[in-house]
Design an enzyme around this catalytic site. Structure first.
Site, short mmCIF file in Angstrom:
data_model
loop_
_atom_site.label_atom_id
_atom_site.label_comp_id
_atom_site.label_asym_id
_atom_site.label_seq_id
_atom_site.Cartn_x
_atom_site.Cartn_y
_atom_site.Cartn_z
N ASP A 167 -4.54 59.67 99.36
CA ASP A 167 -3.97 60.54 100.40
C ASP A 167 -3.49 61.82 99.74
OD1 ASP A 167 -2.49 61.50 102.82
OD2 ASP A 167 -2.71 59.44 103.52
N GLY A 188 -5.15 63.31 96.43
CA GLY A 188 -6.19 64.34 96.51
C GLY A 188 -6.50 64.70 97.95
N ASP A 189 -7.52 65.57 98.06
CA ASP A 189 -7.97 66.07 99.37
C ASP A 189 -9.37 65.50 99.58
OD1 ASP A 189 -9.24 67.58 101.33
OD2 ASP A 189 -8.14 69.41 100.81
N ARG A 205 -7.89 56.00 111.63
CA ARG A 205 -7.35 57.14 112.39
C ARG A 205 -7.53 58.46 111.62
NH1 ARG A 205 -1.72 54.56 114.40
NH2 ARG A 205 -1.79 53.64 112.34
N HIS A 208 -10.62 60.77 114.15
CA HIS A 208 -10.13 61.35 115.42
C HIS A 208 -9.25 62.59 115.20
CE1 HIS A 208 -6.06 58.97 116.00
NE2 HIS A 208 -6.09 59.62 114.87
N ASP A 209 -8.99 62.92 113.93
CA ASP A 209 -8.14 64.10 113.66
C ASP A 209 -8.93 65.41 113.57
OD1 ASP A 209 -5.86 62.53 113.39
OD2 ASP A 209 -6.06 62.35 111.21
N ASN A 255 -4.04 62.99 123.62
CA ASN A 255 -3.02 63.18 122.60
C ASN A 255 -3.61 63.91 121.38
OD1 ASN A 255 -0.38 62.76 121.67
ND2 ASN A 255 -1.07 61.05 120.41
C1 LIG Z 1 -3.44 60.00 111.46
S1 LIG Z 1 -2.94 59.63 109.83
C2 LIG Z 1 -3.62 58.01 109.61
C3 LIG Z 1 -2.97 57.27 108.49
C4 LIG Z 1 -3.50 55.86 108.23
N1 LIG Z 1 -4.89 55.84 107.85
C5 LIG Z 1 -3.23 54.99 109.44
O1 LIG Z 1 -4.17 54.65 110.17
O2 LIG Z 1 -2.06 54.64 109.64
C6 LIG Z 1 -3.99 60.68 108.85
C7 LIG Z 1 -3.79 60.56 107.36
O3 LIG Z 1 -4.74 61.39 106.69
C8 LIG Z 1 -4.10 62.05 105.62
N2 LIG Z 1 -4.85 63.28 105.32
C9 LIG Z 1 -4.94 64.38 106.10
N3 LIG Z 1 -5.72 65.30 105.51
C10 LIG Z 1 -6.12 64.77 104.33
C11 LIG Z 1 -6.97 65.25 103.28
N4 LIG Z 1 -7.53 66.46 103.35
N5 LIG Z 1 -7.17 64.44 102.22
C12 LIG Z 1 -6.59 63.21 102.15
N6 LIG Z 1 -5.80 62.70 103.12
C13 LIG Z 1 -5.57 63.48 104.20
C14 LIG Z 1 -2.71 62.31 106.16
O4 LIG Z 1 -1.80 62.59 105.13
C15 LIG Z 1 -2.41 61.01 106.89
O5 LIG Z 1 -1.85 60.04 106.05
#
Ligand SMILES: C[S@@+](CC[C@H](N)C(=O)[O-])C[C@H]1O[C@@H](n2cnc3c(N)ncnc32)[C@H](O)[C@@H]1O
Length: 298
Positions: A167, A188-189, A205, A208-209, A255
């Protein structure tokens, strides 16, 4: 319910206020409190999900809903007209760092969001990892895994599985504090950095982002990183193929409109994206939990 939780009512607090009796009575009518003599007590469901110290607490999600989602849903009509999220309209200019910088603006909003994900995740992850037989996999990397509930549920069910939580750095720091050495960590990203090696990636999840372009980029990176016998496990709320339900998935899609770049999808839509990324087989499973499961094999 939001106000009562914020005021600590489900933790037994009764702050003095001229409207407090009305709030307590409304909670009785909602089935969240019961009155015995002159005292109010949590009903079993409130005690399990709304008391902060309960192991199954949803307090983080309720606080995140109260403080972030509720103000943004007030602008749903604008979101529908423009097709974009409402962070700036509700909370002012975009902080540097992209979409998640909104969620992680302060330590307190970061905590509420991540503990919110955790509360919902604890209800879903055991069923998501049981939806398919994952016993042949050796190393799972949970991409965007937040507090690691999915990775830990997988480890509980398949004890030979090694699990890594991947994450953003600020989330990994938080997750370490929550789960200690029960998983490996990698910061990391996922759009830019190398993905830690795995024969099973998980994304709960995440799809869906993001916009379709970003999803295509992420799925292509995951497909390339997998060995030939590898797979991808997805946890999302899946919309029925005829799009007539379930209502929870459609509400979640709205949402996502108010708070992200993404949306919810049908299994057919996930299958099309996954096959385009090169996956050979895609299967879906309705879990009965808030999140369903999809398994795509390379
Ligand atoms: C909607 S949350 C879902 C978290 C978890 N997978 C769950 O279902 O409870 C999205 C997750 O993606 C992570 N995230 C967002 N952009 C990211 C990126 N570029 N690289 C790694 N993680 C990322 C966020 O920090 C967050 O923890």
């Amino acid at each position: 319910m939001f106000a009562a939780l914020e005021l600590g009512v489900f933790d037994g607090e009764r702050p003095v206020g001229a409207g407090m009796v009305r709030l307590l009575e409304a909670c009785v009518a909602l089935g969240l409190l019961e009155k015995r003599g002159n005292e109010y007590f949590n009903t079993p469901i409130a005690d399990e999900y709304l008391r902060r110290s309960s192991p199954h607490t949803m307090a983080g999600y309720v606080r995140y809903s109260n403080n972030a989602l509720y103000p943004m849903w007030a602008h749903l009509e604008d979101a529908v007209r423009e097709g974009t999220h409402r962070w700036e309209q509700s909370f002012g200019p975009t902080p540097a760092g992209g979409l998640f910088a909104h969620f992680f603006k302060t330590e307190s909003t970061k905590r509420d969001f991540l503990m919110g994900m955790h509360g919902f995740g604890m209800l879903s992850s055991p069923k998501v990892v049981a939806a398919f037989d994952l016993s042949r996999f050796r190393r799972m990397v949970d991409l965007g895994g937040a507090t690691g509930h999915l990775a830990l549920a997988a480890k509980d069910r398949y004890p030979g599985l090694q699990v890594t939580l991947f994450d953003l750095p600020e989330v990994i720091e938080f997750a370490r504090g929550q789960i200690g050495d029960r998983a490996d960590f990698s910061a990391g990203d996922f759009f830019k950095d190398p993905l830690p090696p795995a024969d099973l990636y998980a994304i709960g999840r995440i799809l869906h982002d993001w916009s379709e372009d970003k999803i295509r980029r992420l799925l292509a990176r995951i497909h390339t990183a997998l060995p030939d016998d590898g797979a991808l496990l997805i946890a999302e709320r899946v919309i029925d193929e005829d799009r007539r339900g379930p209502v929870g998935a459609h509400m979640q899609s709205l949402n996502m409109l108010v708070c992200t770049e993404g949306r919810e999808r049908t299994l057919g839509e996930y299958t099309a994206l996954l096959r385009e990324a090169g996956f050979a087989t895609v299967r879906g499973a309705v879990t009965g939990a808030p999140l369903d499961a999809v398994l795509a094999e390379k």
